[in-house]
Write a protein that holds these residues in place. Structure first.
Motif, mmCIF file in Angstrom:
data_model
loop_
_atom_site.group_PDB
_atom_site.id
_atom_site.type_symbol
_atom_site.label_atom_id
_atom_site.label_comp_id
_atom_site.label_asym_id
_atom_site.label_seq_id
_atom_site.Cartn_x
_atom_site.Cartn_y
_atom_site.Cartn_z
ATOM 1 N N ALA A 1 -21.838 -13.517 48.154
ATOM 2 C CA ALA A 1 -21.244 -14.432 47.404
ATOM 3 C C ALA A 1 -22.072 -15.784 47.232
ATOM 4 C CB ALA A 1 -19.814 -15.035 48.316
ATOM 5 N N ASP B 1 -23.372 -11.052 52.692
ATOM 6 C CA ASP B 1 -22.386 -11.704 51.850
ATOM 7 C C ASP B 1 -23.106 -11.714 50.523
ATOM 8 O OD1 ASP B 1 -20.196 -12.536 50.416
ATOM 9 O OD2 ASP B 1 -19.721 -13.961 52.027
ATOM 10 N N ARG C 1 -22.511 -6.478 45.359
ATOM 11 C CA ARG C 1 -22.231 -6.664 44.034
ATOM 12 C C ARG C 1 -20.572 -6.497 43.647
ATOM 13 N NH1 ARG C 1 -27.244 -4.090 43.039
ATOM 14 N NH2 ARG C 1 -26.472 -2.011 43.053
ATOM 15 N N GLN C 2 -19.957 -5.483 44.626
ATOM 16 C CA GLN C 2 -18.623 -5.432 44.402
ATOM 17 C C GLN C 2 -17.798 -6.531 45.164
ATOM 18 O OE1 GLN C 2 -17.619 -1.530 45.901
ATOM 19 N NE2 GLN C 2 -18.977 -0.382 44.574
ATOM 20 N N GLY C 3 -18.313 -7.429 45.797
ATOM 21 C CA GLY C 3 -17.679 -8.496 46.537
ATOM 22 C C GLY C 3 -17.343 -7.950 47.862
ATOM 23 N N ALA D 1 -13.066 -6.375 46.418
ATOM 24 C CA ALA D 1 -13.587 -7.699 46.766
ATOM 25 C C ALA D 1 -12.995 -8.454 47.577
ATOM 26 C CB ALA D 1 -13.636 -8.466 45.325
#
Length: 211
Positions: free
Chosen positions: A106, A104, A89-91, A61
């Motif tokens: 986020a 992104d 999903r893993q950042g 992440a």
């Protein structure tokens, strides 16, 4: 946090160094380079490639994954879209050199999510469509070369390599201008127009010379 550049080359006359130089020239500070050689983006998923699969364990992440374009991740719609979503999903933030796109995971705003997901789908579909169009052009070029094989005269050696031709096709697919493509590849505008308007003939010229 780290910035990882991933490159993939599928033919002998393509180079990892060229793709890495493009990334650095575009302003990216690369901490690590991961590359797969001689791997098809059509038939081999990223998670199945010797080096590509390392990315899923390596990236954390907040890390940034840089690729020339999404076709380096794959040329299959389902594979590319799922790969990008898994990284998000893993950042992990994905950035492309061509078109300077950023993906992104986020953002929580639904409108921004919708636009982002639509762009991912469009670019993944473009990567697959480009691969299919290239395959058709290659087949036509091979048939054309076979039809004239009896003629010992092969004509003038092409002024472009396969790597340059593929670079032209990549940039044309992204609506880059002829001037920009000429500057990036070092080819003349006339050569670029030939690759654009006569893809089968361009393939045949390379095939005749074993390029």
């Amino acid at each position: 946090m780290q910035t990882v550049f991933y490159a993939r080359v599928s033919t002998a006359d393509q180079t990892i160094q060229h793709q890495e130089k493009q990334a650095r020239d575009a302003g990216f500070t690369i901490d690590r380079v991961v590359a797969d050689h001689g791997v098809s983006g059509v038939s081999t998923r990223l998670a199945e490639r010797p080096e590509g699969k390392r990315l899923f364990d390596m990236l954390r992440a907040g890390d940034v994954l840089v690729v020339r374009w999404v076709d380096r991740l794959g040329r299959n719609y389902a594979d590319v879209t799922e790969t990008i979503r898994e990284f998000m999903r893993q950042g992990v933030v994905i950035k492309t050199i061509i078109n300077r796109m950023t993906f992104d995971g986020a953002t929580l705003d639904p409108m921004q999510q919708a636009v982002r997901d639509a762009l991912i789908a469009f670019m993944a579909a473009s990567a697959q469509a480009q691969a299919e169009a290239t395959k058709v052009a290659q087949a036509a070029g091979i048939e054309h070369a076979k039809a004239t094989e009896a003629n010992a005269y092969r004509g003038r050696k092409p002024s472009f390599t396969r790597a340059q031709m593929e670079a032209v096709r990549d940039m044309l697919a992204q609506a880059a201008s002829i001037s920009v493509i000429a500057k990036s590849t070092g080819l003349s505008r006339q050569t670029i127009y030939r690759v654009k308007e006569e893809p089968a003939e361009a393939e045949a010229a390379l095939a005749k010379w074993g390029m």
